[in-house]
Write a protein that holds these residues in place. Structure first.
Motif, short mmCIF file in Angstrom:
data_model
loop_
_atom_site.label_atom_id
_atom_site.label_comp_id
_atom_site.label_asym_id
_atom_site.label_seq_id
_atom_site.Cartn_x
_atom_site.Cartn_y
_atom_site.Cartn_z
N GLN A 25 0.84 -1.20 0.00
CA GLN A 25 0.00 0.00 0.00
C GLN A 25 0.88 1.25 0.00
O GLN A 25 0.62 2.20 -0.74
CB GLN A 25 -0.89 0.01 1.24
CG GLN A 25 -2.36 -0.14 0.96
CD GLN A 25 -2.75 -1.58 0.78
OE1 GLN A 25 -1.92 -2.42 0.44
NE2 GLN A 25 -4.01 -1.89 0.98
N THR A 66 2.46 1.72 -3.28
CA THR A 66 1.49 2.29 -4.22
C THR A 66 1.37 3.79 -4.03
O THR A 66 1.37 4.56 -4.99
CB THR A 66 0.11 1.65 -4.00
OG1 THR A 66 0.27 0.27 -3.87
CG2 THR A 66 -0.81 1.97 -5.13
N LEU A 67 1.26 4.19 -2.74
CA LEU A 67 1.14 5.63 -2.44
C LEU A 67 2.33 6.38 -3.04
O LEU A 67 2.16 7.41 -3.68
CB LEU A 67 1.11 5.84 -0.93
CG LEU A 67 -0.22 5.67 -0.23
CD1 LEU A 67 -0.06 5.92 1.24
CD2 LEU A 67 -1.23 6.62 -0.81
N VAL A 89 2.24 6.56 -6.91
CA VAL A 89 1.25 7.54 -7.39
C VAL A 89 1.75 8.95 -7.13
O VAL A 89 1.60 9.84 -7.97
CB VAL A 89 -0.11 7.29 -6.73
CG1 VAL A 89 -1.08 8.37 -7.10
CG2 VAL A 89 -0.67 5.96 -7.15
N PHE A 90 2.38 9.14 -5.97
CA PHE A 90 2.88 10.48 -5.64
C PHE A 90 3.93 10.93 -6.63
O PHE A 90 3.95 12.08 -7.06
CB PHE A 90 3.46 10.49 -4.22
CG PHE A 90 3.99 11.82 -3.81
CD1 PHE A 90 3.12 12.87 -3.56
CD2 PHE A 90 5.34 12.05 -3.70
CE1 PHE A 90 3.59 14.10 -3.19
CE2 PHE A 90 5.83 13.28 -3.33
CZ PHE A 90 4.95 14.31 -3.07
N LEU A 120 -4.41 11.91 -2.23
CA LEU A 120 -3.43 10.91 -2.69
C LEU A 120 -3.92 9.51 -2.37
O LEU A 120 -3.82 8.60 -3.19
CB LEU A 120 -2.08 11.19 -2.04
CG LEU A 120 -0.99 10.15 -2.28
CD1 LEU A 120 -0.65 10.10 -3.75
CD2 LEU A 120 0.24 10.46 -1.48
N LEU A 121 -4.46 9.34 -1.16
CA LEU A 121 -5.01 8.04 -0.78
C LEU A 121 -6.09 7.62 -1.77
O LEU A 121 -6.15 6.47 -2.19
CB LEU A 121 -5.62 8.11 0.61
CG LEU A 121 -4.68 7.97 1.80
CD1 LEU A 121 -5.44 8.14 3.08
CD2 LEU A 121 -4.01 6.62 1.79
N ALA A 179 -6.37 8.50 -4.85
CA ALA A 179 -5.80 8.16 -6.15
C ALA A 179 -5.11 6.81 -6.13
O ALA A 179 -5.03 6.14 -7.16
CB ALA A 179 -4.82 9.24 -6.59
N ALA A 180 -4.59 6.40 -4.96
CA ALA A 180 -3.68 5.26 -4.95
C ALA A 180 -4.32 3.96 -4.49
O ALA A 180 -4.02 2.90 -5.03
CB ALA A 180 -2.47 5.57 -4.06
N ILE A 181 -5.20 4.02 -3.49
CA ILE A 181 -5.63 2.79 -2.83
C ILE A 181 -6.97 2.34 -3.41
O ILE A 181 -7.91 3.12 -3.47
CB ILE A 181 -5.78 3.00 -1.32
CG1 ILE A 181 -4.56 3.69 -0.75
CG2 ILE A 181 -6.06 1.70 -0.61
CD1 ILE A 181 -3.37 2.82 -0.59
#
Lengths: 172, 325
Positions: free
Chosen positions: A4, A7-8, A11-12, B285-286, B288-290
């Motif tokens: 997780q 992933t964060l 994406v960042f 961001l959460l 977009a990502a999770i």
């Protein structure tokens, strides 16, 4: 949990990547040279039409948007289309006509901006389709490769063509 | 004289409501834009400077829409539900401290008040689901109740560590207790649990099961349109701002700047705003990502992992407090 966080982070990082989006009307996207867009008819290097009105494109066309009529030129015996009509409101830009064309006459261009308010304006006649240049194959000249006789080029005078065999002679 | 009796903190009410609603409006645009950047897109950038007027255009569109109430549903409850959701969220703002003296109601049970109000908002969601008389809405409402009940439990428990360290339920005292060290260090477990619970409480995207658009079309607000829908959306963004502000107040020192910087560098309200914006961006961001968890995963995460963890957090915090006293 670790995945997780990974992933964060991934994406960042994309926050600082270049955007894929192209702001189209202001900014033109890259057009690949072989993009299949608006159809054109090209000319031989000598400036005459390449199209010999063989109808292969019309046969290959899956949506039957091409219509043409063959005729012959009196002075040199070349074949050419009397009319050549493409209905772009039907055309699906599949490129089958380009593949079928034996003379490289019909070609697809990267221009995709075919918008009209009136459907009738989507029907292109030969005068709209025909361009002055040779398109993708600048040196190719069908009538100088083909075996058919035209004025100024007799049997056996085409490129890579032997003189006709004299069947009455026994000499090799 | 009238002006002598007035409590000047009430003057804050209108700016706060205006600021919160305006913030929610800007947030709609900012979230779309930031999500776009995360996904290598541009996001809305046409209306106004960098598209900032996009939400205004959306608002105009929503206002001019037909105000439709489903004839097969419960008319009164259907209209009442979005008011409850948004009203409860706005009520919670009453005890939110914005700066050293900037607080509307300096209550000594502020934390409990906010928890109570965010629980009240669940009634709105449930009633919206019930009153719509639609299977998707009902499922969304049911889910939201189960999710809220689950996450409410340890949302409160995760804050108990902070309350123990402060010795008070007042948010002003909580901030003052963080002058030496922000609570995000001693209460890091509590922070993570509160963050997850806050996500679930405001049903933001990783935990948006009540409105999971892939399964329930739009969940509890399937039948809503026009301004009622806008009210529900505004409540959602209000709760996002509220949760972010709460996280800042409870764990990141509220209006206090970092200790290693001179305190005169920026005023308290600027520090506060900066931190809130950072937390909001983290929430986006959460989103977009999770990916969204399955419903049973959500439940088992709540009951089997986060609840014991928050209890353990309380236990250890209490033990350390007892030991050091």
């Amino acid at each position: 949990m670790l995945s997780q966080i990974k992933t964060l982070w991934t994406v960042f990082v994309h926050l600082f990547k270049r955007n894929e989006t192209v702001q189209y009307p202001e900014e033109m996207p890259y057009q690949a040279p072989r993009y299949r867009g608006r159809i054109i008819l090209t000319r031989d290097p000598d400036g005459e039409e390449r199209c010999v009105a063989c109808n292969l494109c019309a046969v290959a066309c899956p949506v039957d948007c091409i219509a043409l009529q063959k005729t012959e030129k009196e002075e040199d015996g070349r074949w050419y289309p009397e009319f050549f009509r493409i209905n772009f409101s039907r055309c699906i830009m599949c490129g089958m006509c380009e593949e079928a064309c034996p003379t490289y006459a019909i070609q697809l261009t990267p221009d995709f901006e075919l918008c009209e308010f009136d459907r009738d304006n989507m029907v292109y006649e030969k005068e709209h389709l025909l361009i002055d240049g040779t398109g993708k194959y600048p040196d190719y000249s069908f009538w100088h490769v083909a075996g058919k006789t035209i004025t100024g080029k007799d049997k056996g005078e085409a490129q890579n063509e032997n003189k006709p065999e004299d069947v009455r002679s026994l000499l090799p | 004289m009238f002006f002598e009796n007035i409590n000047w903190s009430y003057v804050l009410i209108l700016p706060l409501i205006g600021g919160a609603l305006g913030g929610a409006l800007v947030l709609v645009w900012w979230e779309r834009r930031l999500l776009g950047f995360f996904q290598d897109r541009l996001g809305p950038n046409r209306v106004g400077w960098f598209g900032i007027l996009q939400s205004l255009a959306d608002a105009i569109k929503l206002i001019t829409k037909d105000d439709w109430v489903p004839p097969f549903g419960d008319r009164v409850l259907f209209i009442l539900a979005p008011i409850i959701v948004a009203g409860a969220m706005l009520m919670a703002y009453a005890v939110l401290p914005l700066g050293p003296g900037l607080i509307i109601a300096d209550s000594n049970i502020a934390i409990l008040w906010i928890l109570a109000m965010s629980s009240l908002a669940v009634y709105g969601v449930l009633l919206a689901g019930l009153a719509s008389n639609n299977k998707y809405s009902l499922l969304g409402g049911l889910r939201s109740v189960a999710q809220m009940v689950t996450y409410e439990v340890f949302m409160g428990l995760s804050l108990l560590g902070v309350v123990m360290l402060t010795g008070s339920f007042s948010l002003r005292d909580v901030v003052h207790a963080q002058e030496d060290m922000w609570f995000c260090i001693p209460q890091c477990v509590g922070l993570v649990i509160f963050l997850i619970a806050g996500l679930a409480e405001s049903h933001r995207l990783p935990f948006d099961l009540p409105e999971a658009e892939h399964e329930l079309t739009a969940g509890f607000h399937t039948e809503y349109s026009g301004m009622k829908f806008a009210l529900i959306m505004a409540a959602e963004y209000l709760s996002l701002i509220l949760i972010s502000a709460l996280i800042v107040v409870l764990f990141f020192g509220g209006w206090l700047g970092p200790k290693f910087l001179p305190s005169e560098l920026l005023s308290g309200i600027v520090w506060y705003g900066l931190k809130v914006v950072l937390v909001i961006n983290f929430f986006i961001l959460l989103r977009a990502a999770i990916p969204r968890p399955r419903y049973d995963q959500l439940m088992s995460l709540g009951w089997k992992i986060l609840l014991p963890l928050s209890l353990l957090n309380i236990l250890i915090t209490g033990a350390i407090l007892l030991g050091t006293q």
